[in-house]
Motif scaffolding. Structure first.
Motif, short mmCIF file in Angstrom:
data_model
loop_
_atom_site.label_atom_id
_atom_site.label_comp_id
_atom_site.label_asym_id
_atom_site.label_seq_id
_atom_site.Cartn_x
_atom_site.Cartn_y
_atom_site.Cartn_z
N PHE A 193 0.87 -1.22 -0.08
CA PHE A 193 -0.07 0.08 0.18
C PHE A 193 0.94 1.33 0.05
O PHE A 193 1.23 1.74 0.98
N LEU A 194 1.29 1.82 -1.02
CA LEU A 194 2.50 2.46 -1.31
C LEU A 194 1.98 4.07 -0.99
O LEU A 194 2.69 4.84 -0.77
N LYS A 195 0.74 4.39 -0.56
CA LYS A 195 0.11 5.51 -0.11
C LYS A 195 0.78 5.75 1.06
O LYS A 195 0.88 7.11 1.74
N SER A 196 1.16 4.83 1.81
CA SER A 196 1.54 5.08 3.38
C SER A 196 2.55 3.89 3.85
O SER A 196 2.44 2.63 3.15
N THR A 197 3.11 4.30 4.85
CA THR A 197 4.15 3.14 5.56
C THR A 197 3.45 2.71 6.99
O THR A 197 4.06 2.42 7.68
N ASP A 198 2.37 3.49 7.15
CA ASP A 198 1.46 3.40 8.54
C ASP A 198 0.83 2.30 8.59
O ASP A 198 0.56 1.52 7.62
N HIS A 199 0.11 2.01 9.81
CA HIS A 199 -0.75 0.69 9.92
C HIS A 199 -1.96 1.01 9.11
O HIS A 199 -2.12 2.11 8.69
N SER A 200 -2.57 -0.09 8.62
CA SER A 200 -3.72 0.12 7.85
C SER A 200 -5.22 -0.39 8.67
O SER A 200 -5.03 -1.48 9.26
N ARG A 201 -6.07 0.24 8.50
CA ARG A 201 -7.40 -0.29 9.15
C ARG A 201 -7.89 -1.61 8.23
O ARG A 201 -8.43 -1.44 7.26
N GLU A 202 -7.66 -2.76 8.91
CA GLU A 202 -8.11 -3.90 8.12
C GLU A 202 -8.75 -4.77 9.33
O GLU A 202 -8.50 -4.76 10.39
N GLN A 203 -9.46 -5.90 8.78
CA GLN A 203 -10.11 -7.02 9.64
C GLN A 203 -8.88 -7.89 9.62
O GLN A 203 -7.78 -7.84 9.05
N VAL A 204 -8.95 -8.82 10.59
CA VAL A 204 -7.76 -9.67 11.09
C VAL A 204 -8.43 -11.25 10.93
O VAL A 204 -9.50 -11.81 10.99
N PRO A 205 -7.35 -12.36 10.63
CA PRO A 205 -7.88 -13.79 10.52
C PRO A 205 -7.72 -14.04 12.15
O PRO A 205 -7.10 -13.70 12.90
#
Length: 389
Positions: free
Chosen positions: A330-342
């Motif tokens: 996700f080259l827009k950012s190197t920060d954490h991303s809001r995602e669901q998790v397994p």
């Protein structure tokens, strides 16, 4: 009866599809999807457990029936960082986001910090951890000013060269900052970021230390400890929970040591929870947009996991999950991303079952309490009745 639970957090292994990703600027982020395109991506054992059958995961499935129970968890808390994610895993939904500082820290924080430490500061804005020492490291050595920076997360980070500021002194400065950062400025973590090397070749050392905000109320860790069960933290778990709720803990230098310490506790006769954070996925690969490195790390975990599960006892239970995303593609950012998790669950006492999509990492905490027959006021709903034999 389950006697031991091993809960392993693959730090930042999100699987996309968060309904509110747009609110965090993360539309399209999907950590697993990004690394699955790498030639180094190879997870045969997680595949056997049923990983590809999780909602929204598009990987080649095993030709055999899944060995484990699986699910997809959405995050209810207002955040996408380590602290908020782990708190929710342990039964606390944070309805108010922790403070962030996209323009740097205001003077009413910086001035008392400088007065308490006796040092000026450099930077004071959001910055990449590797780039900040590259850009300010020489000036830091020349002036002895501390490098203070933040990120999209709720963090106050202090970088200092180990030849200029001793580790003990750096940790003391972090404790000072922690005392300042209260009330509306209660950041999730104050982080010591020591580094070494010479200009042009600076590198971060493994002596990072986090000084976290106390959880606002009891977690499942506190509940287990109060009921005379063992609660073992491996990796940065002790830091995340500010030392609360643990009966033993072990810091690690990365995934390899984290897996080794987990294997050690597999051979010990404890009764309760072994809670593990494997940080390299996030720290070394997600934040550095290193897709191949991330894929290799997950493949190495998968190889270790197959051996680990072979040695599990009949009354052991394994849970594998994540705390947020950090999509290296996700080259827009190197920060954490809001995602669901397994969520993957394995053990002789469970039936293979697809839990579908559940709202709240906190279901893990409620399930752990349920397994040990403990009354609680934790957030979340137990899925134990759905998978227990």
């Amino acid at each position: 009866m389950i006697r031991r639970i091993f809960l392993i957090v693959l730090d930042s292994l999100g699987i996309g599809n968060a309904e509110d990703a747009a609110d965090f600027g993360d539309t399209g982020a999907n950590t697993l999807r990004s690394i699955s395109g790498s030639p180094f991506f190879h997870i045969p054992f997680l595949t056997k457990l049923g990983f590809p059958t999780i909602d929204g995961v598009h990987l080649q499935r095993s030709s055999h029936a899944s060995l484990g129970a699986v699910g997809r968890l959405g995050e209810l808390s207002k955040g996408k960082d380590t602290t908020i994610g782990h708190w929710e895993i342990c039964g606390i939904v944070s309805h108010t986001a922790l403070p962030t500082y996209p323009r740097g820290f205001p003077n009413d924080i910086i001035q008392p910090f400088c007065e308490m430490t006796g040092h000026g500061i450099l930077c004071n804005r959001p910055y990449s951890g590797t780039e900040v020492i590259r850009d300010f490291g020489r000036q830091h050595l020349e002036t002895h000013k501390l490098i203070v920076y933040t990120s999209a997360d709720s963090v106050f980070q202090i970088a200092a060269h180990e030849s200029c500021v001793s580790l003990d002194k750096l940790y003391e400065y972090c404790r000072m900052a922690r005392r300042i950062l209260v009330g509306t400025n209660s950041v999730g973590r104050v982080v010591a970021r020591p580094f070494a090397g010479n200009p042009g070749h600076f590198y971060r050392t493994p002596h990072r230390h986090d000084f976290s905000l106390d959880p606002p109320r009891h977690t499942v860790l506190d509940l287990l400890k109060e009921n005379s069960l063992d609660v073992i933290g491996i990796g940065k778990i002790n830091d995340i929970f500010a030392g609360r709720g643990l009966t033993a803990y072990s810091y690690t230098s990365g995934n390899e040591e984290g897996m080794s310490r987990t294997s050690y506790y597999l051979e010990q006769n404890f009764h309760g929870l072994c809670f593990v954070n494997l940080v390299d996925f996030d720290m070394l690969y997600g934040h550095r947009n290193n897709t191949d490195g991330y894929a290799k790390a997950l493949s190495e975990f998968d190889n270790w996991l197959a051996r680990f599960c072979q040695k599990m006892r009949p009354d052991d239970l394994l849970m594998i999950t994540a705390d947020h995303g950090c999509d290296p593609g996700f080259l827009k950012s190197t920060d954490h991303s809001r995602e669901q998790v397994p969520l993957c669950i394995y053990g002789e006492k469970i039936i293979p079952y697809n839990l579908g999509t559940r709202k709240g990492f906190c279901d893990i905490a409620a399930t752990i309490a349920d397994i040990f027959h403990l009354e609680h006021c934790l957030d979340g709903h137990s899925f134990w009745p759905l998978i227990a034999k």
